[in-house]
Enzyme design. Structure first.
Site, PDB file in Angstrom:
ATOM      1  N   ASP A  99     -26.042  29.889  41.149  1.00 12.29           N
ATOM      2  CA  ASP A  99     -26.442  31.044  40.345  1.00 12.29           C
ATOM      3  C   ASP A  99     -26.120  30.813  38.864  1.00 12.29           C
ATOM      4  O   ASP A  99     -26.577  29.832  38.285  1.00 12.29           O
ATOM      5  CB  ASP A  99     -25.748  32.299  40.917  1.00 12.29           C
ATOM      6  N   ARG A 100     -25.359  31.693  38.209  1.00 13.64           N
ATOM      7  CA  ARG A 100     -25.080  31.535  36.776  1.00 13.64           C
ATOM      8  C   ARG A 100     -24.338  30.231  36.506  1.00 13.64           C
ATOM      9  O   ARG A 100     -24.523  29.599  35.448  1.00 13.64           O
ATOM     10  CB  ARG A 100     -24.264  32.710  36.225  1.00 13.64           C
ATOM     11  N   ARG A 103     -26.910  27.559  36.133  1.00 10.45           N
ATOM     12  CA  ARG A 103     -27.541  27.576  34.803  1.00 10.45           C
ATOM     13  C   ARG A 103     -26.594  26.951  33.772  1.00 10.45           C
ATOM     14  O   ARG A 103     -27.041  26.241  32.853  1.00 10.45           O
ATOM     15  CB  ARG A 103     -27.901  29.008  34.408  1.00 10.45           C
ATOM     16  N   TYR A 206     -26.127  38.294  30.798  1.00  8.48           N
ATOM     17  CA  TYR A 206     -27.555  38.576  30.999  1.00  8.48           C
ATOM     18  C   TYR A 206     -28.280  38.906  29.700  1.00  8.48           C
ATOM     19  O   TYR A 206     -29.483  38.657  29.581  1.00  8.48           O
ATOM     20  CB  TYR A 206     -27.727  39.683  32.051  1.00  8.48           C
ATOM     21  N   HIS A 265     -29.278  34.602  49.292  1.00 10.48           N
ATOM     22  CA  HIS A 265     -28.843  34.024  48.021  1.00 10.48           C
ATOM     23  C   HIS A 265     -27.473  33.361  48.124  1.00 10.48           C
ATOM     24  O   HIS A 265     -27.209  32.354  47.479  1.00 10.48           O
ATOM     25  CB  HIS A 265     -28.819  35.125  46.964  1.00 10.48           C
TER      26      HIS A 265
END
Length: 286
Positions: A99-100, A103, A206, A265
């Site tokens: 997830d983050r 990234r 975000y 997820h």
């Protein structure tokens, strides 16, 4: 959880990074995603530590890590983690990230290519692809992308009214519907969510992903890496609905390999044994 691991807090110029460290072998950095902490790796960290020096870290502002400058771009997060690893004596290392955190790992490869030996990206598309494919179907499932990036303090004030309820809704909305979360892990996520600074980090993260991070990624379009790259995603999740995740990541990592896992997820916690098998094989090849 994390038997044999040491808990550390490393002060850096722009952040203080909290992590668990254990095992021996080639260095391996584990990065979590929203709205979790490094605890998400509890089911596989000890196994990975049989062959690697494992560092499971909280991203800046998440969990027990602190951000001192208010910068929640993936560039800043990547810079933190490279600095953390260097403080621990590791100039280059493998990265497994969800997830983050994934990234952040992608940005780390772009900004610090000599630091990364291999990368595994779990259940994400490139940030540009997420925004490019955002439609009504995806927006209903990724509503937090829009909500958390709203200007001002409205999102933070609303979430802080009942942060545990918001956390539980976020986790259940992206899981496969199974009871994926160990009670101790859930307590750790709830403890983190009760901190206003963590809520601020979610929103800052975000907000950056809808603005500055896009500028950074657009500037790097066309850049490719020949690093070993593994891509895993949940077959019952959102990521593969519009775009084939492997093809999307092969635009950045032409040699990437990967597959879907029968999970939502949070596949690391839903299917730890299966995920561990693919990660171990990837690390062995790398």
């Amino acid at each position: 959880m994390f038997n044999g691991f040491e808990t550390i807090d490393i002060p850096l110029p722009e952040a203080t990074i909290h992590a668990r460290v254990g095992g021996s072998g080639a260095p391996l950095l584990l990065l979590h995603g929203y709205p979790q902490t490094h605890v998400m790796w509890h089911g596989i960290a000890e196994d990975l530590a049989q062959t690697h020096r494992v560092i499971a870290a909280d991203l800046r502002g998440y969990g027990d890590s602190l951000a001192h400058d208010g910068d929640f771009t993936f560039r800043a997060m990547a810079r933190d983690q490279v600095a953390l690893m260097r403080q621990l004596g590791h100039d280059s290392f493998h990265v497994i990230a969800h997830d983050r955190g994934a990234r952040t790992a992608h940005r780390m490869v772009l900004d610090h290519p000599d630091a990364v030996r291999s990368v595994a990206l779990i259940d994400i598309l490139p940030t540009l692809d997420v925004w490019r494919t955002m439609d009504d179907w995806l927006a209903r499932r990724y509503y937090h992308w829009m909500f958390l990036s709203q200007p001002g303090d409205m999102p933070r004030r609303l979430i802080n009214g009942n942060p545990v309820l918001f956390l539980q809704a976020a986790l259940s909305g992206l899981s496969s519907g199974e009871s994926a979360f160990h009670p101790e892990a859930m307590r750790a996520y709830e403890t983190a969510a009760r901190k206003p600074s963590v809520i601020a980090a979610w929103c800052g993260d975000y907000t950056a992903a809808a603005t500055t991070d896009l500028d950074h990624d657009r500037a790097d379009l066309g850049r490719q890496s020949d690093l070993p790259c593994l891509v895993l995603w949940g077959a019952r999740g959102v990521v593969a609905h519009h775009v084939d995740p492997l093809s999307a990541w092969q635009a950045w990592f032409p040699g990437a390999t990967g597959r879907a896992i029968d999970a939502g997820h949070f596949l690391v916690e839903e299917r730890p044994g299966e995920v561990l098998g693919h990660l171990a094989a990837h690390l062995a090849r790398s």
